[in-house]
Design a protein around this motif. Sequence first.
Motif, mmCIF file in Angstrom:
data_model
loop_
_atom_site.group_PDB
_atom_site.id
_atom_site.type_symbol
_atom_site.label_atom_id
_atom_site.label_comp_id
_atom_site.label_asym_id
_atom_site.label_seq_id
_atom_site.Cartn_x
_atom_site.Cartn_y
_atom_site.Cartn_z
ATOM 1 N N PRO A 47 0.813 -1.224 0.000
ATOM 2 C CA PRO A 47 0.000 0.000 0.000
ATOM 3 C C PRO A 47 0.845 1.271 0.000
ATOM 4 C CG PRO A 47 0.032 -0.987 2.179
ATOM 5 C CD PRO A 47 0.699 -1.966 1.262
ATOM 6 N N LEU A 48 0.189 2.343 -0.386
ATOM 7 C CA LEU A 48 0.779 3.681 -0.280
ATOM 8 C C LEU A 48 0.825 4.067 1.187
ATOM 9 C CD1 LEU A 48 1.508 6.588 -1.378
ATOM 10 C CD2 LEU A 48 -0.963 6.986 -1.473
ATOM 11 N N ARG A 49 1.978 4.549 1.642
ATOM 12 C CA ARG A 49 2.113 4.944 3.038
ATOM 13 C C ARG A 49 2.629 6.373 3.126
ATOM 14 N NH1 ARG A 49 4.012 -0.627 3.844
ATOM 15 N NH2 ARG A 49 2.335 -1.753 4.896
ATOM 16 N N VAL A 50 2.108 7.082 4.118
ATOM 17 C CA VAL A 50 2.459 8.479 4.328
ATOM 18 C C VAL A 50 3.058 8.619 5.722
ATOM 19 C CG1 VAL A 50 1.629 10.849 4.309
ATOM 20 C CG2 VAL A 50 0.539 9.137 2.834
ATOM 21 N N HIS A 56 7.147 8.788 11.428
ATOM 22 C CA HIS A 56 5.971 8.127 11.997
ATOM 23 C C HIS A 56 4.869 7.985 10.945
ATOM 24 C CE1 HIS A 56 7.536 8.328 16.110
ATOM 25 N NE2 HIS A 56 7.981 9.526 15.789
ATOM 26 N N LEU A 57 4.262 6.818 10.898
ATOM 27 C CA LEU A 57 3.208 6.543 9.928
ATOM 28 C C LEU A 57 1.955 7.337 10.278
ATOM 29 C CD1 LEU A 57 2.334 4.728 7.492
ATOM 30 C CD2 LEU A 57 1.432 3.130 9.194
ATOM 31 N N ILE A 58 1.399 8.052 9.287
ATOM 32 C CA ILE A 58 0.159 8.797 9.529
ATOM 33 C C ILE A 58 -0.954 8.405 8.562
ATOM 34 C CG2 ILE A 58 1.245 10.811 10.572
ATOM 35 C CD1 ILE A 58 1.027 12.236 7.906
ATOM 36 N N GLY A 59 -0.651 7.582 7.571
ATOM 37 C CA GLY A 59 -1.696 7.181 6.644
ATOM 38 C C GLY A 59 -1.275 5.996 5.809
ATOM 39 N N GLU A 60 -2.233 5.127 5.489
ATOM 40 C CA GLU A 60 -1.975 3.937 4.680
ATOM 41 C C GLU A 60 -3.161 3.742 3.759
ATOM 42 O OE1 GLU A 60 0.048 -0.196 5.841
ATOM 43 O OE2 GLU A 60 -1.956 0.016 6.678
ATOM 44 N N PHE A 61 -2.903 3.592 2.457
ATOM 45 C CA PHE A 61 -3.977 3.504 1.477
ATOM 46 C C PHE A 61 -3.733 2.310 0.563
ATOM 47 C CE2 PHE A 61 -3.299 7.924 2.623
ATOM 48 C CZ PHE A 61 -4.579 8.342 2.975
ATOM 49 N N ALA A 258 -5.550 -3.201 23.471
ATOM 50 C CA ALA A 258 -4.454 -2.251 23.677
ATOM 51 C C ALA A 258 -3.867 -1.807 22.354
ATOM 52 C CB ALA A 258 -3.374 -2.892 24.553
ATOM 53 N N ALA A 259 -3.777 -2.759 21.411
ATOM 54 C CA ALA A 259 -3.247 -2.397 20.093
ATOM 55 C C ALA A 259 -4.175 -1.426 19.391
ATOM 56 C CB ALA A 259 -3.072 -3.661 19.241
ATOM 57 N N ARG A 260 -5.487 -1.690 19.473
ATOM 58 C CA ARG A 260 -6.434 -0.784 18.824
ATOM 59 C C ARG A 260 -6.358 0.603 19.449
ATOM 60 N NH1 ARG A 260 -9.899 -5.133 19.289
ATOM 61 N NH2 ARG A 260 -11.169 -4.075 20.848
ATOM 62 N N LYS A 261 -6.198 0.632 20.771
ATOM 63 C CA LYS A 261 -6.096 1.933 21.442
ATOM 64 C C LYS A 261 -4.849 2.662 20.971
ATOM 65 C CE LYS A 261 -6.040 4.148 25.974
ATOM 66 N NZ LYS A 261 -6.039 3.959 27.438
ATOM 67 N N THR A 262 -3.747 1.931 20.830
ATOM 68 C CA THR A 262 -2.505 2.533 20.344
ATOM 69 C C THR A 262 -2.699 3.099 18.947
ATOM 70 O OG1 THR A 262 -1.162 1.015 21.652
ATOM 71 C CG2 THR A 262 -0.080 2.096 19.792
ATOM 72 N N GLN A 263 -3.416 2.349 18.108
ATOM 73 C CA GLN A 263 -3.654 2.814 16.749
ATOM 74 C C GLN A 263 -4.598 4.009 16.739
ATOM 75 O OE1 GLN A 263 -5.011 -0.869 15.100
ATOM 76 N NE2 GLN A 263 -2.962 -1.637 14.703
ATOM 77 N N ASP A 264 -5.571 4.009 17.668
ATOM 78 C CA ASP A 264 -6.519 5.118 17.720
ATOM 79 C C ASP A 264 -5.828 6.433 18.071
ATOM 80 O OD1 ASP A 264 -8.594 3.505 17.042
ATOM 81 O OD2 ASP A 264 -9.318 3.209 19.094
ATOM 82 N N ILE A 265 -4.788 6.369 18.890
ATOM 83 C CA ILE A 265 -4.119 7.601 19.294
ATOM 84 C C ILE A 265 -2.811 7.790 18.536
ATOM 85 C CG2 ILE A 265 -5.160 7.566 21.587
ATOM 86 C CD1 ILE A 265 -2.484 6.527 22.672
ATOM 87 N N ALA A 266 -2.714 7.147 17.353
ATOM 88 C CA ALA A 266 -1.543 7.358 16.512
ATOM 89 C C ALA A 266 -1.522 8.801 16.034
ATOM 90 C CB ALA A 266 -1.563 6.389 15.335
ATOM 91 N N VAL A 267 -0.454 9.168 15.345
ATOM 92 C CA VAL A 267 -0.290 10.555 14.909
ATOM 93 C C VAL A 267 -1.547 11.025 14.172
ATOM 94 C CG1 VAL A 267 1.154 12.144 13.613
ATOM 95 C CG2 VAL A 267 2.178 10.127 14.684
ATOM 96 N N PRO A 268 -2.190 12.083 14.638
ATOM 97 C CA PRO A 268 -3.443 12.540 14.024
ATOM 98 C C PRO A 268 -3.182 13.347 12.749
ATOM 99 C CG PRO A 268 -2.871 13.958 15.868
ATOM 100 C CD PRO A 268 -1.823 12.886 15.814
ATOM 101 N N ARG A 294 6.204 5.452 -0.813
ATOM 102 C CA ARG A 294 6.321 6.014 0.530
ATOM 103 C C ARG A 294 6.489 7.519 0.399
ATOM 104 N NH1 ARG A 294 10.759 6.457 4.250
ATOM 105 N NH2 ARG A 294 12.095 5.484 2.690
ATOM 106 N N ILE A 295 5.578 8.260 1.016
ATOM 107 C CA ILE A 295 5.616 9.726 0.971
ATOM 108 C C ILE A 295 6.013 10.253 2.343
ATOM 109 C CG2 ILE A 295 4.267 11.821 0.642
ATOM 110 C CD1 ILE A 295 2.585 10.399 -1.369
ATOM 111 N N VAL A 296 7.029 11.067 2.360
ATOM 112 C CA VAL A 296 7.475 11.715 3.600
ATOM 113 C C VAL A 296 6.989 13.158 3.565
ATOM 114 C CG1 VAL A 296 9.440 12.377 5.025
ATOM 115 C CG2 VAL A 296 9.497 10.227 3.727
ATOM 116 N N THR A 297 6.204 13.523 4.540
ATOM 117 C CA THR A 297 5.658 14.877 4.599
ATOM 118 C C THR A 297 6.562 15.779 5.432
ATOM 119 O OG1 THR A 297 4.313 14.451 6.574
ATOM 120 C CG2 THR A 297 3.337 13.942 4.415
#
Length: 805
Positions: A47-50, A56-61, A258-268, A294-297
Amino acid sequence: MRWVLYPIAALFALVILGLATLAAMAFFAWPNLPALDTLTDYRPRVPLRVYTADGHLIGEFGEERRDVVRIAEVPSTLKHAILAAEDERFYEHKGIDPLGLVRAALANLSSGGRGQGASTITMQVARNFFLSREKTYNRKLYEILLALKIEQNLSKDQILELYINQIFLGQRAYGFSAAARAYYGKTLDELTLPESAMLAGLPKAPSAFNPIVNPARAAVRQQYVLRRMLEAGFINQAQYEQALAFATPQQGQRATAAARKTQDIAVPGDYVAEMARQIAVEQFGERAYELGIRIVTTVTRADQEAAYAALRRGVLDYDRRHGYRGPESFVELPAGTVAEELLDEALGEFDDHGDLLAAVVTKASPKEVVVYRRGEEIRITGKGLGFVAPMLAEKAPQSRRVRRGAIVRLRSTDKGGWEIVQLPEVQSALIAIDSHTGAVRALIGGFDFNRNKFNHVTQAVRQPGSSFKPFIFSAALDRNFGPGSVLDDAPLYYPAGVTGSKAWEPKNYDGRYAGPMTLRDGLTRSKNMVSIRLLEQITPEYARGYLSRFGFDPAQNPPYLTMALGAGAATPWQMATGYAVFANGGYRIEPYVVKEIYDGSGRLIARTDPPVAGESAPRVIDERNAWLMDSMMRDVVQRGTATRARVLKRNDLAGKTGTTNDYVDAWFCGYHPDLVTVSWVGHSQPRNLGKGETGGAAALPIWIDYMRSALQGVPEVERPRPDGLILVDNGLGTRQDYHYAEYTPPAPPSSVPDWLREMFGSDSSPAMEAESEAIPPAPVAVTPLPPPAQAPAPVEDRMPKPIRR
């Protein structure tokens, strides 16, 4: 004895005949087997990753989540778990395991079906890449032949690496690395023995053994894998018993939660990721989702988290000021105790939004509310009910009352308790950019991306109100005005004959007028009458042309006197671009959000090379102009409409508040010499925010909250005064102020400018009386005088210019 030998001979003949038949089939099938290019030149759909600038990963498409890893990167514990679960003799056989095939055949004969397939890891690779999962003998033959061919062309480690990266493991995860993230929020090297066993048990039936969907069945499979690891000698008895203690449905639920919670509070960074996704699709089409791009912002994790927290806090504070509107919905609950399944079903349609969690009320009184959420009963009392107290009273309307069956929102408090809140209706946006390069440090396009994907930073074309005044003042500095120039803060009146429409009588925000004052004081106190008179002097046509220096579209800012009050239109992105000119000393930079783009093999294929202030960026205003405007806007912070920002205890901050007519939009645009930040608050469909919700009340607190974090540890910057400035008496006998050295004292003022006198046809002045940030109902045309067009409507269906990359 002869009668005994006949059946044996017949059976032997049948076996020989069967083997001969299989050999013949294999002989003819072998040349038709597919080439192994797909395996030898493995190019999975990645997938495309941002990412943020700091990794830090902020998006995956993409349809498939996959992280390709080399076999050397896979921990031995996970490899052993996979072998124990799927193919213990993998490194010993040549692609097929005869013992396994005999065992499966006997089991299938005894059961009268085809329940066991005895597929080795090599056979599974063959099936995953080339065949369907249909259980037929013909397909099994091709699977065996392909396995043999694969073993002839690839090493065991290569085959296992393909398997580890390709196999589907549920949750849209392909490969064990992606599954580790999906289920546990970890990398492979962070997995524990029980977690490795859980993942190794998934290939057999990812949906049935999914620890999120079915923790009980997943735990049984996990225990089986651990037992097989013990029997194979991969772990000892002590390791087995220790791991078994964690192989329970409850432990599995906790770990995955716990993993889902970690993912929920990932970089917004949803809005940033979406901008990057659009850029990738423009460049690579739909294949962008499978090429592993891979896109680096330019944003950083710390800045994004600070901006997100500041914006949400500011919006929730605004929401609290305007009261509780009532529960989101109601569900019918039967009397008495309600089964958890029914409560879970009731909550199924209501997603969580960040830290605003959905819950259903099971009991309610003015002193206590009991809610259910995900198997847990939560009691809220005391201050946690303060916000909703009016809707707990018996006299509250049934349609808005917090009662049994109500769907409400919970939020944890700083002290560890719970409070009932609500999803805000208002929107907000924040953008922060490097004033020298335009690199976006933080961008939050709305309160919650999952509720509203409209990016208010780049797409919301709104009226900027008084936050637009600095650009008018800057234009005036190049027309022989200076901060010490004096204009009258007295009432103004323009009859219909002048406006070409209806009479206009602009007001100051507080309805009070201070008489003659300097431009510095006029901007500091946001006096509308001073701004309008200033625009009259320099003419709207000149000001409109001057605005292009800051990147504004002239079409969105018609040449009317209402321009002085920000009746044009701009996005937060454009406002940040304009304010950067003041912050960096007069240079025009272009904001950008994508720093680098890499292809699937990690090769750099694109990099942004931005114009830099003081180097390659064009100078658009005089250095003295930028310094004087900075000086005036620092006064706005120190003693004007933005004094709240003094809480940051810095002397290098500058900016301007903005509020539009009827409190529709609230702005604060401000900066540190190195960092420009714009915050905006308003409704997606423009409407009144409520009395008193000015830029200083609604938007400025968000700006302060973010800048407190962004400037932590950053030393104060003192901007040196440029050459070419002189001190001039302001004529009021109060103080001197700086002007351009070529300044010439103005001629005695006429009561009416020439162009305005010609419109009236006489030398008499119209009835003139002098912080409103209010915008009049219609623009005032200056020259010529046809019926003026309305100022651009603050709607959100306009798209800004494409973002420069």
